[in-house]
Enzyme design. Structure first.
Site, PDB file in Angstrom:
ATOM      1  N   LYS A 199      -8.548   7.209  41.538  1.00  0.00           N
ATOM      2  CA  LYS A 199      -7.829   6.127  40.862  1.00  0.00           C
ATOM      3  C   LYS A 199      -8.852   5.163  40.278  1.00  0.00           C
ATOM      4  O   LYS A 199      -9.696   4.623  40.984  1.00  0.00           O
ATOM      5  CB  LYS A 199      -6.934   5.401  41.858  1.00  0.00           C
ATOM      6  CG  LYS A 199      -6.218   4.203  41.253  1.00  0.00           C
ATOM      7  CD  LYS A 199      -5.249   3.588  42.232  1.00  0.00           C
ATOM      8  CE  LYS A 199      -4.587   2.352  41.639  1.00  0.00           C
ATOM      9  NZ  LYS A 199      -3.659   1.720  42.591  1.00  0.00           N
ATOM     10  N   ARG A 209       1.517  -4.675  36.592  1.00  0.00           N
ATOM     11  CA  ARG A 209       1.289  -5.879  37.403  1.00  0.00           C
ATOM     12  C   ARG A 209       2.366  -6.928  37.139  1.00  0.00           C
ATOM     13  O   ARG A 209       2.635  -7.756  37.981  1.00  0.00           O
ATOM     14  CB  ARG A 209      -0.133  -6.384  37.199  1.00  0.00           C
ATOM     15  CG  ARG A 209      -1.107  -5.356  37.778  1.00  0.00           C
ATOM     16  CD  ARG A 209      -2.562  -5.708  37.665  1.00  0.00           C
ATOM     17  NE  ARG A 209      -3.356  -4.579  38.169  1.00  0.00           N
ATOM     18  CZ  ARG A 209      -4.662  -4.491  38.082  1.00  0.00           C
ATOM     19  NH1 ARG A 209      -5.350  -5.466  37.515  1.00  0.00           N
ATOM     20  NH2 ARG A 209      -5.306  -3.433  38.562  1.00  0.00           N
ATOM     21  N   ARG A 221     -10.249  -5.473  40.723  1.00  0.00           N
ATOM     22  CA  ARG A 221     -10.248  -4.399  41.715  1.00  0.00           C
ATOM     23  C   ARG A 221     -11.485  -3.488  41.591  1.00  0.00           C
ATOM     24  O   ARG A 221     -11.510  -2.386  42.116  1.00  0.00           O
ATOM     25  CB  ARG A 221      -8.979  -3.557  41.574  1.00  0.00           C
ATOM     26  CG  ARG A 221      -7.675  -4.328  41.604  1.00  0.00           C
ATOM     27  CD  ARG A 221      -6.545  -3.446  42.101  1.00  0.00           C
ATOM     28  NE  ARG A 221      -5.205  -3.900  41.776  1.00  0.00           N
ATOM     29  CZ  ARG A 221      -4.592  -4.968  42.277  1.00  0.00           C
ATOM     30  NH1 ARG A 221      -5.222  -5.743  43.144  1.00  0.00           N
ATOM     31  NH2 ARG A 221      -3.362  -5.274  41.927  1.00  0.00           N
ATOM     32  N   GLU A 238     -14.331  11.937  45.912  1.00  0.00           N
ATOM     33  CA  GLU A 238     -13.140  11.282  46.468  1.00  0.00           C
ATOM     34  C   GLU A 238     -12.073  12.315  46.858  1.00  0.00           C
ATOM     35  O   GLU A 238     -11.438  12.217  47.901  1.00  0.00           O
ATOM     36  CB  GLU A 238     -12.543  10.308  45.436  1.00  0.00           C
ATOM     37  CG  GLU A 238     -13.371   9.047  45.196  1.00  0.00           C
ATOM     38  CD  GLU A 238     -13.128   7.982  46.273  1.00  0.00           C
ATOM     39  OE1 GLU A 238     -12.420   8.249  47.260  1.00  0.00           O
ATOM     40  OE2 GLU A 238     -13.680   6.875  46.115  1.00  0.00           O
ATOM     41  N   LYS A 253      -5.422   9.115  38.301  1.00  0.00           N
ATOM     42  CA  LYS A 253      -4.696   8.006  37.696  1.00  0.00           C
ATOM     43  C   LYS A 253      -5.666   7.060  37.008  1.00  0.00           C
ATOM     44  O   LYS A 253      -6.678   6.715  37.623  1.00  0.00           O
ATOM     45  CB  LYS A 253      -3.944   7.277  38.804  1.00  0.00           C
ATOM     46  CG  LYS A 253      -3.213   6.048  38.375  1.00  0.00           C
ATOM     47  CD  LYS A 253      -2.590   5.410  39.578  1.00  0.00           C
ATOM     48  CE  LYS A 253      -1.971   4.101  39.136  1.00  0.00           C
ATOM     49  NZ  LYS A 253      -1.551   3.287  40.235  1.00  0.00           N
ATOM     50  N   SER A 279       1.695   2.526  33.483  1.00  0.00           N
ATOM     51  CA  SER A 279       2.487   1.547  32.731  1.00  0.00           C
ATOM     52  C   SER A 279       1.929   1.281  31.328  1.00  0.00           C
ATOM     53  O   SER A 279       2.691   1.173  30.369  1.00  0.00           O
ATOM     54  CB  SER A 279       2.559   0.244  33.522  1.00  0.00           C
ATOM     55  OG  SER A 279       1.265  -0.256  33.803  1.00  0.00           O
ATOM     56  N   TYR A 318       7.313   7.085  33.802  1.00  0.00           N
ATOM     57  CA  TYR A 318       8.490   6.210  33.692  1.00  0.00           C
ATOM     58  C   TYR A 318       9.565   6.834  32.804  1.00  0.00           C
ATOM     59  O   TYR A 318      10.676   6.353  32.753  1.00  0.00           O
ATOM     60  CB  TYR A 318       8.055   4.828  33.172  1.00  0.00           C
ATOM     61  CG  TYR A 318       7.100   4.155  34.127  1.00  0.00           C
ATOM     62  CD1 TYR A 318       7.574   3.481  35.249  1.00  0.00           C
ATOM     63  CD2 TYR A 318       5.709   4.242  33.954  1.00  0.00           C
ATOM     64  CE1 TYR A 318       6.701   2.895  36.157  1.00  0.00           C
ATOM     65  CE2 TYR A 318       4.831   3.660  34.853  1.00  0.00           C
ATOM     66  CZ  TYR A 318       5.328   2.990  35.954  1.00  0.00           C
ATOM     67  OH  TYR A 318       4.465   2.425  36.855  1.00  0.00           O
TER      68      TYR A 318
HETATM   69  C1  PBG Z   1      -1.306  -0.347  43.505  1.00  0.00           C
HETATM   70  C2  PBG Z   1      -0.795   0.378  42.320  1.00  0.00           C
HETATM   71  C3  PBG Z   1      -0.998   0.056  40.964  1.00  0.00           C
HETATM   72  C4  PBG Z   1      -0.320   1.017  40.211  1.00  0.00           C
HETATM   73  C5  PBG Z   1       0.291   1.889  41.107  1.00  0.00           C
HETATM   74  N1  PBG Z   1      -0.043   1.490  42.395  1.00  0.00           N
HETATM   75  C6  PBG Z   1      -1.651  -1.124  40.348  1.00  0.00           C
HETATM   76  C7  PBG Z   1      -3.078  -1.364  40.531  1.00  0.00           C
HETATM   77  O1  PBG Z   1      -3.829  -0.584  41.106  1.00  0.00           O
HETATM   78  O2  PBG Z   1      -3.487  -2.421  40.071  1.00  0.00           O
HETATM   79  C8  PBG Z   1      -0.284   1.067  38.713  1.00  0.00           C
HETATM   80  C9  PBG Z   1       0.783   1.911  38.113  1.00  0.00           C
HETATM   81  C10 PBG Z   1       1.021   1.683  36.664  1.00  0.00           C
HETATM   82  O3  PBG Z   1       0.254   0.984  35.968  1.00  0.00           O
HETATM   83  O4  PBG Z   1       2.001   2.244  36.158  1.00  0.00           O
HETATM   84  N2  PBG Z   1      -0.335  -0.498  44.498  1.00  0.00           N
END
Ligand code: PBG
Length: 328
Positions: A199, A209, A221, A238, A253, A279, A318
């Protein structure tokens, strides 16, 4: 005369729609799609997410409806995110048996638990007042090992509430092992872990967010999620670590900007590989389409095919319900 023209003619197989359909090498099936859903505590009407047209923060009731719809179209699973009313430093809502995710899960387990797979995102960022994915040290760093205990507690609370797959997304070292041990100790040895293994710290999470109300209140992050320009081989490292810790499936991701990583992972593992079309990937297509700049339906399908072709067995998107309906 014909000798002057090419003998091999790849276009022969492209000439008609039935031919193209017959020889297609990449297909999508609704069962491979996973729908992310948001449920928010304390609202009476579904709340549209401004940066994700068509996506809502659900009430427990509207969540049920969305889950039923997904099940009816044949979507393979859903992944649930909770947005609590009250947040605190330790993310208490994450493992509270009365927390919004736990309550909503119980609803879904009773109603659609046999029709599709109920997955929960296991992390703290939706539940902490500072918005980070873990507990903080006094100097404001994310404390890896203290966070593992919170993830373990959250995963057990989710499993007790009816989660059928646990998906840890916080990128702490050792999170899969910690969650596996806690699930096993609590009688959930049969619950699989879908690990968000590779990720990346991504700008493509922006709209999420807003949807999950989890933007970090300070900093970023970058000290726990992977650097997009990070060391060659880091993602595979990982992935291997998560598998050694007991992961049953792994995830890459975001998806579209990391197709190379999806392919590398698919080539070395023998477990299902998931990819999360996040997203920002959704928002970009919706925004461009709303301006009339691209053909929405075509681009959605093309992006999903690309993710599948790169090697993803499962796709979190989505658009899952819409696409499942289109594929029917
Ligand atoms: C963290 C989490 C995130 C997403 C899924 N799980 C946000 C992040 O790491 O900041 C993002 C998913 C998306 O953007 O559709 N719990």
């Amino acid at each position: 005369m014909t000798a002057e023209f090419p003998v091999a003619r790849p276009r022969r197989l492209r000439r008609t729609a039935p031919l193209r359909r017959m020889v297609a090498g990449t297909r999508l099936h609704p069962a491979e799609l996973i729908l992310p859903l948001f449920v928010k505590e304390g609202i009476t009407e579904p709340n549209p997410v401004g940066s994700m047209p068509g996506v809502f923060q659900h009430t427990r009731d509207s969540l049920r409806k969305a889950a039923h719809e997904a099940a009816e179209t044949g979507v393979g699973g859903l992944i649930l995110f909770g947005v609590p009313l009250h947040k605190d430093g330790r993310g208490s809502g994450a493992d509270d048996p009365e927390g919004i995710v736990q309550l909503a899960l119980a609803d879904l387990a009773a109603e659609v638990g046999d029709a599709l797979v109920l997955i929960t995102d296991t992390c703290l960022d939706e539940y902490t007042d500072h918005g980070h994915c873990g507990l903080l040290t006094p100097t404001g760093e994310v404390d890896n090992d203290a966070t593992l205990e919170r993830y373990a507690a959250a995963a057990v609370a989710q499993a007790r509430a009816g989660a059928q797959v646990i998906a840890p997304s916080g990128m702490m070292d050792g999170q899969v092992a910690a969650i596996r041990a806690a699930l096993d100790a609590d009688g959930f040895a049969e619950i699989p872990i879908l690990a968000y293994s590779a990720k990346f710290a991504s700008g493509f999470y922006g709209p999420f967010r807003e949807a999950a109300e989890c933007a970090p209140q300070f900093g970023d992050r970058n000290a726990y999620q992977q650097d997009p320009a990070g060391p060659v081989g880091e993602s595979l490292r990982e992935i291997r670590l998560d598998l050694a810790e007991g992961a049953d499936a792994v995830m890459v991701k975001p998806a579209l900007a990391y197709l190379d990583i999806i392919r590398q992972v698919r080539d070395i593992v023998d477990v299902p590989v998931a990819a999360y079309q996040v997203s920002g990937e959704y928002a970009m297509v919706e925004a461009a389409a709303a301006n009339g700049w691209i053909d929405r339906d075509r681009v959605i399908m093309e992006s999903l095919i690309a993710i599948r072709r790169a090697g993803a067995d499962l796709i979190l998107t989505y658009w899952a319900t819409e696409i499942a309906r289109r594929l029917a």
